[in-house]
Design a protein around this motif. Structure first.
Motif, PDB file in Angstrom:
ATOM      1  N   ILE A  13      46.353 -12.199  -6.446  1.00  0.00           N
ATOM      2  CA  ILE A  13      47.235 -12.423  -5.075  1.00  0.00           C
ATOM      3  C   ILE A  13      47.240 -11.254  -4.150  1.00  0.00           C
ATOM      4  CG2 ILE A  13      48.779 -14.016  -6.139  1.00  0.00           C
ATOM      5  CD1 ILE A  13      50.971 -11.549  -6.590  1.00  0.00           C
ATOM      6  N   SER A  14      46.554 -10.250  -4.786  1.00  0.00           N
ATOM      7  CA  SER A  14      46.101  -8.989  -3.798  1.00  0.00           C
ATOM      8  C   SER A  14      44.852  -8.320  -3.978  1.00  0.00           C
ATOM      9  CB  SER A  14      47.369  -7.847  -4.103  1.00  0.00           C
ATOM     10  OG  SER A  14      47.163  -7.437  -5.048  1.00  0.00           O
ATOM     11  N   PHE A  15      44.474  -8.025  -3.018  1.00  0.00           N
ATOM     12  CA  PHE A  15      43.120  -7.087  -3.024  1.00  0.00           C
ATOM     13  C   PHE A  15      43.274  -5.813  -3.010  1.00  0.00           C
ATOM     14  CE2 PHE A  15      41.333 -10.979  -0.444  1.00  0.00           C
ATOM     15  CZ  PHE A  15      41.869 -11.824  -1.654  1.00  0.00           C
ATOM     16  N   LEU A  31      45.420 -14.547   1.428  1.00  0.00           N
ATOM     17  CA  LEU A  31      46.518 -15.701   1.912  1.00  0.00           C
ATOM     18  C   LEU A  31      46.647 -16.362   0.517  1.00  0.00           C
ATOM     19  CD1 LEU A  31      47.631 -16.630   4.451  1.00  0.00           C
ATOM     20  CD2 LEU A  31      45.804 -18.724   4.205  1.00  0.00           C
ATOM     21  N   VAL A  32      47.956 -16.285   0.059  1.00  0.00           N
ATOM     22  CA  VAL A  32      48.524 -16.430  -1.346  1.00  0.00           C
ATOM     23  C   VAL A  32      48.963 -17.899  -1.290  1.00  0.00           C
ATOM     24  CG1 VAL A  32      49.730 -15.744  -3.186  1.00  0.00           C
ATOM     25  CG2 VAL A  32      48.939 -14.238  -1.632  1.00  0.00           C
ATOM     26  N   LEU A  36      46.844 -18.135  -6.820  1.00  0.00           N
ATOM     27  CA  LEU A  36      45.576 -18.051  -6.328  1.00  0.00           C
ATOM     28  C   LEU A  36      45.619 -17.395  -5.048  1.00  0.00           C
ATOM     29  CD1 LEU A  36      44.268 -21.803  -6.682  1.00  0.00           C
ATOM     30  CD2 LEU A  36      43.679 -19.659  -7.974  1.00  0.00           C
ATOM     31  N   ALA A  37      44.709 -16.839  -4.405  1.00  0.00           N
ATOM     32  CA  ALA A  37      44.462 -16.222  -3.332  1.00  0.00           C
ATOM     33  C   ALA A  37      43.168 -16.816  -2.625  1.00  0.00           C
ATOM     34  CB  ALA A  37      44.644 -14.603  -3.003  1.00  0.00           C
ATOM     35  N   THR A  67      33.550  -7.692  -7.650  1.00  0.00           N
ATOM     36  CA  THR A  67      33.300  -6.265  -8.728  1.00  0.00           C
ATOM     37  C   THR A  67      34.577  -6.360  -9.597  1.00  0.00           C
ATOM     38  OG1 THR A  67      34.161  -5.138  -6.774  1.00  0.00           O
ATOM     39  CG2 THR A  67      31.759  -5.367  -7.062  1.00  0.00           C
ATOM     40  N   ARG A  68      36.075  -7.036  -9.042  1.00  0.00           N
ATOM     41  CA  ARG A  68      37.294  -6.955  -9.583  1.00  0.00           C
ATOM     42  C   ARG A  68      37.711  -8.132  -9.965  1.00  0.00           C
ATOM     43  NH1 ARG A  68      39.888  -1.651  -8.642  1.00  0.00           N
ATOM     44  NH2 ARG A  68      37.995  -0.312  -8.768  1.00  0.00           N
TER      45      ARG A  68
END
Lengths: 240, 74
Positions: A13-15, A31-32, A36-37, A67-68
């Motif tokens: 939910i966040s980068f 955008l959450v 999920l985002a 990558t994350r």
């Protein structure tokens, strides 16, 4: 009217890390929707030109996210007229999207090409033969096209042998594959392989080792890509 | 390999175009792109490529087979 360009669906939910800018240098943000985002950026246009620069930009954002996080890549050019439309679409497909995210987490797509090294010489050879045999231009075109598409018998045999050897070698590393079987003689042979990100180096090493022993074929890989070809799939190997 | 160009930049671009333009998640059944200034629409599971105007006319005439669920590859 400002629109949202959509890059991918992410299982977070966040980068946390900074991402490359999106189209028109706009920042990419999340955008959450529940857990999920959706990775989006604002867009002032109604369409995005399918140029090399823009398609690479789309992919660069996905590569950075990959990558994350687990990422489902959107088809290039996906634009929402507003957050409400986008989130409504996500909610409707939530079940499938969650399944795909779990299945594709940590996995990347590699494209594999196998072709004969003599392919580019075929047209010249055929043209030379035609002058001797009085073949019409139409027949020459069809013959040249056939040879260009399928290669010589020797090339076909070499490609088939390399294809089998590679398949056998990489099989333990492949989570899923799209491996053509209906028209295997068309060249170049192209396959899409889904592998664990940590196995990419081994995958390439196996392919390179096999390719080094085949003088008649050219074997290349590109990637790792976001798993474009595997979203919405059942999870079993697909052979087309 | 990790820089996506083991097979050369042109091959990598061709592979990316193959994937990004015809696979990936489709949420609404449509993705709009522009080629040489002409807006194109990819509709659903069958890659119908048409101008926006033509696609709109086909939609109006109920000739476009719109998907009921997105996220499918073609």
């Amino acid at each position: 009217m400002t629109k949202l360009y959509v890059y991918g669906i992410v299982g977070a939910i966040s980068f946390d890390d900074p991402l490359p800018n999106g189209h028109d240098e706009a920042s990419v943000f999340a955008l959450v929707s529940g857990d999920l985002a959706v990775a989006v950026s604002f867009l002032e246009r109604s369409a995005v030109e399918a140029s090399a620069v823009n398609v690479w930009l789309h992919d660069n954002v996905l590569s950075a996210l990959m990558t994350r996080h687990a990422v489902l890549p959107m088809r290039f050019g996906t634009i929402a007229v507003g957050a409400a439309q986008l989130l409504e679409g996500i909610v409707k497909r939530r079940g499938q999207l969650m399944k795909d995210l779990a299945r594709l987490d940590g996995k990347v797509e590699i494209a594999l090409h196998i072709s004969g090294k003599d392919r580019e010489k075929v047209e010249q050879r055929v043209a030379g033969q035609n002058a001797d045999q009085g073949i019409t231009q139409g027949a020459a075109y069809l013959q040249g096209r056939r040879k260009n598409l399928y290669g010589s018998d020797k090339t076909q045999l070499s490609v088939q042998n390399v294809r089998r050897a590679i398949r056998s070698g990489i099989n333990p590393l492949m989570e899923e594959a799209i491996w053509p079987i209906n028209a295997p003689q068309a060249l170049p042979f192209k396959a899409s392989c889904l592998v664990n990100r940590n196995d990419v180096a081994r995958f390439v090493q196996i392919v390179d080792d096999i390719a080094a022993h085949s003088l008649d074929t050219r074997v290349t890989c590109t990637g790792p890509w976001a798993p474009y070809s595997f979203v919405g799939q059942s999870g079993v190997e697909g052979e087309t | 390999m990790t820089n996506k160009v083991q097979g050369g930049q042109d091959l990598a671009l061709a592979d990316l175009l193959d994937r990004a333009l015809s696979t990936g998640v489709v949420i609404w059944g449509e993705a709009t792109i522009s080629l040489a200034g002409v807006d194109l629409v990819y509709v659903g599971l069958k890659v119908l490529v048409a101008s926006v105007d033509a696609a709109q006319r086909m939609k109006d005439a109920s000739l476009v087979d719109r998907p009921t669920d997105g996220g499918q590859r073609i």
